[in-house]
Design a protein around this motif. Sequence first.
Motif, PDB file in Angstrom:
ATOM      1  N   GLU A 294      -1.912   2.950   1.197  1.00 46.59           N
ATOM      2  CA  GLU A 294      -1.723   4.335   0.731  1.00 46.59           C
ATOM      3  C   GLU A 294      -1.768   5.328   1.884  1.00 46.59           C
ATOM      4  O   GLU A 294      -0.990   6.282   1.936  1.00 46.59           O
ATOM      5  CB  GLU A 294      -2.791   4.690  -0.310  1.00 46.59           C
ATOM      6  CG  GLU A 294      -2.560   6.059  -0.929  1.00 46.59           C
ATOM      7  CD  GLU A 294      -3.506   6.351  -2.087  1.00 46.59           C
ATOM      8  OE1 GLU A 294      -3.738   7.548  -2.357  1.00 46.59           O
ATOM      9  OE2 GLU A 294      -4.005   5.402  -2.719  1.00 46.59           O
ATOM     10  N   ARG A 297       1.514   5.105   3.652  1.00 47.20           N
ATOM     11  CA  ARG A 297       2.568   5.730   2.831  1.00 47.20           C
ATOM     12  C   ARG A 297       2.499   7.247   2.940  1.00 47.20           C
ATOM     13  O   ARG A 297       3.535   7.930   3.013  1.00 47.20           O
ATOM     14  CB  ARG A 297       2.436   5.281   1.369  1.00 47.20           C
ATOM     15  CG  ARG A 297       2.652   3.803   1.155  1.00 47.20           C
ATOM     16  CD  ARG A 297       2.919   3.451  -0.288  1.00 47.20           C
ATOM     17  NE  ARG A 297       1.821   3.738  -1.184  1.00 47.20           N
ATOM     18  CZ  ARG A 297       0.852   2.885  -1.492  1.00 47.20           C
ATOM     19  NH1 ARG A 297       0.843   1.665  -0.940  1.00 47.20           N
ATOM     20  NH2 ARG A 297      -0.109   3.209  -2.338  1.00 47.20           N
ATOM     21  N   HIS A 298       1.291   7.791   2.963  1.00 51.28           N
ATOM     22  CA  HIS A 298       1.117   9.250   3.105  1.00 51.28           C
ATOM     23  C   HIS A 298       1.663   9.716   4.459  1.00 51.28           C
ATOM     24  O   HIS A 298       2.342  10.746   4.555  1.00 51.28           O
ATOM     25  CB  HIS A 298      -0.363   9.597   2.968  1.00 51.28           C
ATOM     26  CG  HIS A 298      -0.633  11.069   2.895  1.00 51.28           C
ATOM     27  ND1 HIS A 298      -0.897  11.825   4.018  1.00 51.28           N
ATOM     28  CD2 HIS A 298      -0.654  11.933   1.845  1.00 51.28           C
ATOM     29  CE1 HIS A 298      -1.081  13.091   3.665  1.00 51.28           C
ATOM     30  NE2 HIS A 298      -0.935  13.182   2.341  1.00 51.28           N
ATOM     31  N   HIS A 323       0.146  13.432  -1.971  1.00 49.99           N
ATOM     32  CA  HIS A 323      -0.873  12.471  -2.416  1.00 49.99           C
ATOM     33  C   HIS A 323      -0.395  11.728  -3.660  1.00 49.99           C
ATOM     34  O   HIS A 323      -0.606  10.514  -3.787  1.00 49.99           O
ATOM     35  CB  HIS A 323      -2.194  13.197  -2.698  1.00 49.99           C
ATOM     36  CG  HIS A 323      -2.997  13.465  -1.465  1.00 49.99           C
ATOM     37  ND1 HIS A 323      -3.471  12.457  -0.650  1.00 49.99           N
ATOM     38  CD2 HIS A 323      -3.394  14.631  -0.889  1.00 49.99           C
ATOM     39  CE1 HIS A 323      -4.137  12.981   0.370  1.00 49.99           C
ATOM     40  NE2 HIS A 323      -4.101  14.298   0.250  1.00 49.99           N
ATOM     41  N   ALA A 326       2.269   9.187  -2.547  1.00 52.59           N
ATOM     42  CA  ALA A 326       1.668   8.084  -1.787  1.00 52.59           C
ATOM     43  C   ALA A 326       0.889   7.146  -2.707  1.00 52.59           C
ATOM     44  O   ALA A 326       0.830   5.938  -2.465  1.00 52.59           O
ATOM     45  CB  ALA A 326       0.739   8.638  -0.709  1.00 52.59           C
ATOM     46  N   ARG A 327       0.331   7.694  -3.764  1.00 50.99           N
ATOM     47  CA  ARG A 327      -0.468   6.885  -4.677  1.00 50.99           C
ATOM     48  C   ARG A 327       0.377   6.067  -5.640  1.00 50.99           C
ATOM     49  O   ARG A 327       0.037   4.941  -6.004  1.00 50.99           O
ATOM     50  CB  ARG A 327      -1.420   7.799  -5.462  1.00 50.99           C
ATOM     51  CG  ARG A 327      -2.459   7.057  -6.289  1.00 50.99           C
ATOM     52  CD  ARG A 327      -3.417   7.999  -6.982  1.00 50.99           C
ATOM     53  NE  ARG A 327      -2.767   8.805  -8.009  1.00 50.99           N
ATOM     54  CZ  ARG A 327      -2.473  10.082  -7.910  1.00 50.99           C
ATOM     55  NH1 ARG A 327      -2.772  10.746  -6.803  1.00 50.99           N
ATOM     56  NH2 ARG A 327      -1.881  10.750  -8.888  1.00 50.99           N
ATOM     57  N   THR A 330       4.675   2.615  -4.451  1.00 49.03           N
ATOM     58  CA  THR A 330       4.025   1.583  -3.637  1.00 49.03           C
ATOM     59  C   THR A 330       4.964   0.490  -3.167  1.00 49.03           C
ATOM     60  O   THR A 330       4.552  -0.404  -2.428  1.00 49.03           O
ATOM     61  CB  THR A 330       2.896   0.920  -4.465  1.00 49.03           C
ATOM     62  OG1 THR A 330       3.481   0.339  -5.646  1.00 49.03           O
ATOM     63  CG2 THR A 330       1.842   1.939  -4.860  1.00 49.03           C
TER      64      THR A 330
END
Length: 468
Positions: A294, A297-298, A323, A326-327, A330
Amino acid sequence: MTMEQDRWSRVKGRLRSSVGEDVYTSWFARMDLEGVQEESVRLSVPTRFLKSWIQAHYAERVLSCWQAEMPEVHRIDLTVRTAVRPVAQKEAPVPAETRRTPTPELRSTATAPVSANHDALGGSPLDPRLTFASFVVGRSNTLAHAAARQVAEGRRGDPVMFNPLYIHAGVGLGKTHLLQAVTWAGNSGNERKVLYLTAEKFMYGFVAALKTQTALAFKEALRGIDVLVIDDLQFLQGKSTQAEFCHTLNALIDAGRQVVIAADRPPSDLESLDDRVRSRLAGGLVVEMGSLGEELRHGILKSRVAAARTHHATFEVPEEVLHYLARTITHNGRDLEGAINRLLAHSKLNNRPVTLEMAEHEVRDLVRPQEPKRIKIEDIQRVVARQYNVSRSDLLSSRRTANVVRPRQVAMYLAKTLTLRSLPEIGRRFGGRDHTTVLHAVRKIEALVSKDTALSEEVESLKRQLQE
């Protein structure tokens, strides 16, 4: 025979004596004389590949052979002839030397040869965005990034630390980005010859060289590369192409040249490749790029927003939206980039600021269920061996005692049900057994779990351990 053609025959004779029969046949057999004008000679070849290679390696040789016949010649114009012939008008027949129309933009003098590496071999296209500067580093790709940087920063003549560098990962996790970054960095210094090819392009180049009878030239050109970068190796097909790739790989590594390769699986899982190739690939540094965490990804999302703002200065994405993306997104890096592109388009076209509500609506189809863990045969063997208190080497051995046979059959059954590997591949990974042995084991365990509750629970427990 005209005087020009007579001279050309003598020049070809000098060339043949100078370079030898094999080289002459590979490079000069299909070179034609187009004409002689004062201090220059116009020659043509049928392909850009031949033109580029001759310019890079034999320009001075061709010029000196002409000067031995005509000292006043100071320039060779080498062109690529096309199949197009201009239509001759009745009142003005087309002169012989213009019937093959040279491509004007390909004209260059023999006294200023150009590099053949990209024109001749037709390197795959590079994306200018895929550089080290735009690559976001996180826990899952730190080692792959460091190894790629080490390769990119090497100089000609430096000892090669690991060869080949083999990077594998699932779709959209950054393999191609790293390989293209290596190529951009290597070519920016102009010191080393770095060539980026997809496996498909390698196959196309080799097949095209066979068709045009320039296979020897193709091999020579490939082996003159300092750093060969091959992407998507899992798509390499065909026995002759794979054999040529194996020879090229061996020749480059043995000569101390660097090879960088990416694929979607480790070398041992490339079932279509020859054992010798797999062994050579595994002998270098094999690095896996894991799934994007995560935090990474952020970081990728912030990087993509910053890149978008270079062209759209007012584009803003609130932190709560970053956020959220990113959460929930996936799957891979391409989905993250797609999400930013959608928000940018929606914001600009509708003249609205980006909000959490907008993001939830626009990227809903990118929010995919978590991909199941990719289970490896080595993991199955390790977990089964631990469960039954035997060693992994016991499972791979030829031992037929009851305390080894049952665990081996269970491991084969799990390999068939939890991976996408074929029966022959599973047999090979269990000590080189025949696929019929694997099939027997699978059917045996299937029959037993349907009536043996204890074994059924044991197998389910093993599955849970492997999937966690």
